[in-house]
Design a protein around this motif. Structure first.
Motif, PDB file in Angstrom:
ATOM      1  N   ARG A 241      -4.041  -5.303   3.609  1.00  0.00           N
ATOM      2  CA  ARG A 241      -2.978  -4.852   3.179  1.00  0.00           C
ATOM      3  C   ARG A 241      -1.857  -5.113   3.659  1.00  0.00           C
ATOM      4  O   ARG A 241      -0.691  -5.566   2.932  1.00  0.00           O
ATOM      5  CB  ARG A 241      -3.195  -3.714   4.745  1.00  0.00           C
ATOM      6  CG  ARG A 241      -4.435  -2.799   4.285  1.00  0.00           C
ATOM      7  CD  ARG A 241      -4.027  -1.371   6.001  1.00  0.00           C
ATOM      8  NE  ARG A 241      -4.047  -2.566   7.419  1.00  0.00           N
ATOM      9  CZ  ARG A 241      -5.255  -2.422   7.834  1.00  0.00           C
ATOM     10  NH1 ARG A 241      -6.410  -1.768   7.026  1.00  0.00           N
ATOM     11  NH2 ARG A 241      -5.563  -2.544   8.655  1.00  0.00           N
ATOM     12  N   THR A 246      -3.006  -2.385  -2.025  1.00  0.00           N
ATOM     13  CA  THR A 246      -3.307  -0.942  -1.612  1.00  0.00           C
ATOM     14  C   THR A 246      -4.921  -0.026  -2.117  1.00  0.00           C
ATOM     15  O   THR A 246      -4.940   0.528  -1.685  1.00  0.00           O
ATOM     16  CB  THR A 246      -1.795   0.057  -1.812  1.00  0.00           C
ATOM     17  OG1 THR A 246      -1.960   0.120  -2.833  1.00  0.00           O
ATOM     18  CG2 THR A 246      -0.949  -0.592  -0.681  1.00  0.00           C
ATOM     19  N   SER A 247      -5.221  -0.963  -2.673  1.00  0.00           N
ATOM     20  CA  SER A 247      -5.396   0.158  -3.416  1.00  0.00           C
ATOM     21  C   SER A 247      -6.971  -0.900  -3.894  1.00  0.00           C
ATOM     22  O   SER A 247      -7.306  -2.263  -4.084  1.00  0.00           O
ATOM     23  CB  SER A 247      -5.837   1.036  -4.364  1.00  0.00           C
ATOM     24  OG  SER A 247      -4.952  -0.375  -6.296  1.00  0.00           O
TER      25      SER A 247
END
Length: 250
Positions: A241, A246-247
């Motif tokens: 993070r 984020t993915s």
């Protein structure tokens, strides 16, 4: 031919990660560590008697544009000193790579040899000491001798590095020592190590780096439950993070 006992002194002349790996692999600076790693490679553990040991310094591995750097302690005598790749071939690595795979930082959960197809994603693994030390305890002089390699690795990653995850108190002390010498604005007194510790650093050139503390993935910690897979995955997820990942990749 360059003197292999002066390899750390030449680290600042290396221009890329591959060149740094080659320099580290050639190093023979610390007589005690050279003697130990080569003795282990000759005598071997019974379970690996048919294998050829690496028996040399072990460089970091992972992409040269990593945004997360995972910092350990030193190669294990019958792990990376055997396989030639950090955290590969021992139970500590089994725990680490399973967690990295679970959060999208590794292509597979197992690491048994340098040619097993493992690929790290957005992350790189390294250590402050690149030779397996007796009893897993490098001396202060040996730590000091090896420091230029970590310094240069951090410099080569400077344009992409966002987060450092430090496994254990030794790596924590070593990393902050290197960062301080490299000009980072390290708080005084230096931040104390702890699982889940978070330290935000700023460099005079405007770069930022977040350092996260995590108990080491040693059997002493994982077998007793001091460090669980969930705890490790939580730290690595936090690192993702902070690095803006984020993915999860695959």
């Amino acid at each position: 031919m360059a003197d292999p006992t002066t390899a750390p002194d030449r680290a600042d002349c290396v221009t890329d990660i591959d060149g740094l790996a080659a320099l580290i692999t050639s190093c023979r600076t610390c007589p005690r560590l050279v003697a130990w790693r080569e003795k282990v490679a000759r005598e071997k553990r019974a379970a690996f008697r048919d294998q050829e040991y690496w028996g040399r310094p072990v460089p970091g591995f992972g992409p040269s544009d990593a945004s997360i750097l995972i910092v350990g302690l030193a190669p294990a005598a019958h792990g990376a000193n055997r396989t030639g790749r950090m955290f590969t071939g021992d139970r500590s690595g089994d725990v680490l790579f399973a967690a990295m795979h679970a959060v999208g930082l590794a292509s597979q959960p197992h690491a048994v040899s340098a040619g097993d197809g493992l690929r790290l994603i957005d992350a790189r693994v390294t250590s402050p000491v690149h030779c397996a030390p007796p009893d897993n305890k490098p001396t202060p002089a040996e730590r000091h001798a090896c420091a230029p390699f970590l310094t240069r690795e951090l410099e080569l990653l400077a344009s992409t590095l966002e987060v450092a995850v430090v496994l254990g108190g030794f790596g924590w002390q070593a990393l902050f020592g290197v960062l301080s010498q490299a000009g980072w604005q390290v708080p005084r007194p230096r931040p104390r190590f702890g699982h889940g510790a978070v330290v935000e650093l700023v460099h005079p050139d405007g770069r930022t780096l977040t350092v996260l503390g995590c108990f080491h993935v040693s059997q002493q910690n994982t077998f007793t439950g001091r460090l669980t897979p969930a705890m490790l995955e939580d730290v690595l997820t936090h690192a993702r993070r902070l690095a803006g990942l984020t993915s999860e990749s695959s």
